[in-house]
Design a protein around this motif. Sequence first.
Motif, PDB file in Angstrom:
ATOM      1  N   MET A   1     -37.036  60.967  56.043  1.00  0.00           N
ATOM      2  CA  MET A   1     -36.777  60.642  54.693  1.00  0.00           C
ATOM      3  C   MET A   1     -36.427  62.212  53.918  1.00  0.00           C
ATOM      4  SD  MET A   1     -40.681  59.689  53.383  1.00  0.00           S
ATOM      5  CE  MET A   1     -40.899  58.855  54.948  1.00  0.00           C
ATOM      6  N   ARG A   2     -36.025  61.847  52.980  1.00  0.00           N
ATOM      7  CA  ARG A   2     -35.713  62.766  51.824  1.00  0.00           C
ATOM      8  C   ARG A   2     -36.665  62.969  51.049  1.00  0.00           C
ATOM      9  NH1 ARG A   2     -29.672  61.523  50.215  1.00  0.00           N
ATOM     10  NH2 ARG A   2     -30.544  61.622  48.187  1.00  0.00           N
ATOM     11  N   ILE A   3     -36.843  64.142  50.480  1.00  0.00           N
ATOM     12  CA  ILE A   3     -37.818  64.702  49.587  1.00  0.00           C
ATOM     13  C   ILE A   3     -38.349  63.726  48.538  1.00  0.00           C
ATOM     14  CG2 ILE A   3     -36.743  66.431  48.037  1.00  0.00           C
ATOM     15  CD1 ILE A   3     -39.097  68.433  48.351  1.00  0.00           C
ATOM     16  N   GLY A   4     -37.581  63.166  47.827  1.00  0.00           N
ATOM     17  CA  GLY A   4     -37.897  62.308  46.868  1.00  0.00           C
ATOM     18  C   GLY A   4     -38.518  60.936  47.288  1.00  0.00           C
ATOM     19  N   GLU A   5     -38.224  60.567  48.236  1.00  0.00           N
ATOM     20  CA  GLU A   5     -38.826  59.482  48.698  1.00  0.00           C
ATOM     21  C   GLU A   5     -40.172  59.769  49.230  1.00  0.00           C
ATOM     22  OE1 GLU A   5     -38.267  56.130  52.326  1.00  0.00           O
ATOM     23  OE2 GLU A   5     -36.536  57.615  52.072  1.00  0.00           O
ATOM     24  N   LEU A   6     -40.513  60.912  49.982  1.00  0.00           N
ATOM     25  CA  LEU A   6     -41.663  61.306  50.500  1.00  0.00           C
ATOM     26  C   LEU A   6     -42.603  61.713  49.326  1.00  0.00           C
ATOM     27  CD1 LEU A   6     -43.567  62.500  52.643  1.00  0.00           C
ATOM     28  CD2 LEU A   6     -42.435  64.595  52.204  1.00  0.00           C
ATOM     29  N   ALA A   7     -42.195  62.135  48.180  1.00  0.00           N
ATOM     30  CA  ALA A   7     -42.875  62.353  47.100  1.00  0.00           C
ATOM     31  C   ALA A   7     -43.271  61.081  46.285  1.00  0.00           C
ATOM     32  CB  ALA A   7     -41.884  63.104  46.116  1.00  0.00           C
ATOM     33  N   ALA A   8     -42.448  59.936  46.307  1.00  0.00           N
ATOM     34  CA  ALA A   8     -42.861  58.725  45.832  1.00  0.00           C
ATOM     35  C   ALA A   8     -44.033  58.053  46.835  1.00  0.00           C
ATOM     36  CB  ALA A   8     -41.669  57.967  45.787  1.00  0.00           C
ATOM     37  N   GLN A   9     -43.764  58.097  47.863  1.00  0.00           N
ATOM     38  CA  GLN A   9     -44.720  57.561  49.041  1.00  0.00           C
ATOM     39  C   GLN A   9     -46.002  58.167  49.104  1.00  0.00           C
ATOM     40  OE1 GLN A   9     -43.243  56.351  52.901  1.00  0.00           O
ATOM     41  NE2 GLN A   9     -41.242  55.556  52.118  1.00  0.00           N
ATOM     42  N   ALA A  10     -46.057  59.473  48.913  1.00  0.00           N
ATOM     43  CA  ALA A  10     -47.198  60.438  49.251  1.00  0.00           C
ATOM     44  C   ALA A  10     -48.087  60.382  47.503  1.00  0.00           C
ATOM     45  CB  ALA A  10     -47.057  61.809  49.672  1.00  0.00           C
ATOM     46  N   GLY A  11     -47.280  60.168  46.578  1.00  0.00           N
ATOM     47  CA  GLY A  11     -47.776  60.168  45.092  1.00  0.00           C
ATOM     48  C   GLY A  11     -48.189  61.623  44.803  1.00  0.00           C
ATOM     49  N   MET A  12     -46.906  62.314  44.819  1.00  0.00           N
ATOM     50  CA  MET A  12     -47.008  63.654  44.415  1.00  0.00           C
ATOM     51  C   MET A  12     -45.671  64.116  43.944  1.00  0.00           C
ATOM     52  SD  MET A  12     -47.818  65.760  48.074  1.00  0.00           S
ATOM     53  CE  MET A  12     -49.266  64.978  48.058  1.00  0.00           C
ATOM     54  N   THR A  13     -45.465  65.222  43.459  1.00  0.00           N
ATOM     55  CA  THR A  13     -44.212  65.769  43.093  1.00  0.00           C
ATOM     56  C   THR A  13     -43.391  66.485  44.241  1.00  0.00           C
ATOM     57  OG1 THR A  13     -45.021  67.868  42.270  1.00  0.00           O
ATOM     58  CG2 THR A  13     -45.111  66.072  40.689  1.00  0.00           C
ATOM     59  N   ARG A  14     -42.147  66.527  43.925  1.00  0.00           N
ATOM     60  CA  ARG A  14     -41.182  67.185  44.619  1.00  0.00           C
ATOM     61  C   ARG A  14     -41.589  68.708  44.929  1.00  0.00           C
ATOM     62  NH1 ARG A  14     -35.641  64.570  42.594  1.00  0.00           N
ATOM     63  NH2 ARG A  14     -36.120  62.520  43.641  1.00  0.00           N
ATOM     64  N   ASP A  15     -41.908  69.220  43.709  1.00  0.00           N
ATOM     65  CA  ASP A  15     -42.458  70.801  43.705  1.00  0.00           C
ATOM     66  C   ASP A  15     -43.713  70.882  44.483  1.00  0.00           C
ATOM     67  OD1 ASP A  15     -40.310  71.425  42.131  1.00  0.00           O
ATOM     68  OD2 ASP A  15     -41.391  71.266  40.182  1.00  0.00           O
ATOM     69  N   THR A  16     -44.464  70.055  44.479  1.00  0.00           N
ATOM     70  CA  THR A  16     -45.932  70.130  45.513  1.00  0.00           C
ATOM     71  C   THR A  16     -45.444  70.204  46.880  1.00  0.00           C
ATOM     72  OG1 THR A  16     -47.167  69.044  43.695  1.00  0.00           O
ATOM     73  CG2 THR A  16     -48.045  68.893  45.942  1.00  0.00           C
ATOM     74  N   ILE A  17     -44.481  69.405  47.252  1.00  0.00           N
ATOM     75  CA  ILE A  17     -44.098  69.153  48.599  1.00  0.00           C
ATOM     76  C   ILE A  17     -43.577  70.389  48.810  1.00  0.00           C
ATOM     77  CG2 ILE A  17     -42.439  67.874  50.159  1.00  0.00           C
ATOM     78  CD1 ILE A  17     -43.436  65.363  48.759  1.00  0.00           C
ATOM     79  N   ARG A  18     -42.519  70.917  48.034  1.00  0.00           N
ATOM     80  CA  ARG A  18     -41.676  72.232  48.285  1.00  0.00           C
ATOM     81  C   ARG A  18     -42.689  73.266  48.413  1.00  0.00           C
ATOM     82  NH1 ARG A  18     -38.372  70.264  43.967  1.00  0.00           N
ATOM     83  NH2 ARG A  18     -36.342  69.509  44.782  1.00  0.00           N
ATOM     84  N   PHE A  19     -43.651  73.479  47.581  1.00  0.00           N
ATOM     85  CA  PHE A  19     -44.775  74.630  47.824  1.00  0.00           C
ATOM     86  C   PHE A  19     -45.611  74.305  49.058  1.00  0.00           C
ATOM     87  CE2 PHE A  19     -48.993  75.913  47.728  1.00  0.00           C
ATOM     88  CZ  PHE A  19     -48.754  77.023  47.146  1.00  0.00           C
ATOM     89  N   TYR A  20     -45.849  73.155  49.190  1.00  0.00           N
ATOM     90  CA  TYR A  20     -46.443  72.999  50.667  1.00  0.00           C
ATOM     91  C   TYR A  20     -45.688  73.454  52.041  1.00  0.00           C
ATOM     92  CZ  TYR A  20     -50.446  70.108  48.558  1.00  0.00           C
ATOM     93  OH  TYR A  20     -51.423  69.620  47.585  1.00  0.00           O
ATOM     94  N   GLU A  21     -44.397  73.137  51.791  1.00  0.00           N
ATOM     95  CA  GLU A  21     -43.536  73.433  52.850  1.00  0.00           C
ATOM     96  C   GLU A  21     -43.385  75.044  52.775  1.00  0.00           C
ATOM     97  OE1 GLU A  21     -38.981  72.240  54.347  1.00  0.00           O
ATOM     98  OE2 GLU A  21     -39.313  72.120  52.122  1.00  0.00           O
TER      99      GLU A  21
END
Length: 121
Positions: free
Chosen positions: A1-21
Amino acid sequence: MRIGELAAQAGMTRDTIRFYEKVGLVAGRRLANGYRDFPPEAVAWLHYVRTAQTLGFSLAEIARHGEELHDAPDAAKALSALFEEKIQIVDARMAELAALRTELTARVGTGCPLRAADQAG
């Protein structure tokens, strides 16, 4: 899944996911078009990360213990052991804070709160 979908499903921002990555908490592979692609289990992992943060675990602890939990034969038992360790750390910190409070209380009204309590007067 792409980052936008992951962000929506996880309830966080794309920036947060990028940081975690960036810090190694979550991994996505790069597609030919440059988009990130994350596995479906990343959603549950990100929920775990948020819950662990709420419980006082640092991102470094989460990263370190996440691998341990994943490889543990009994993840529930391993997680309980981590919680017990964290409780001991919290108890020690509470004792330190209680001692600090006692020290601060002893210095109230001494004229100069930076002097040692036994020099007050």
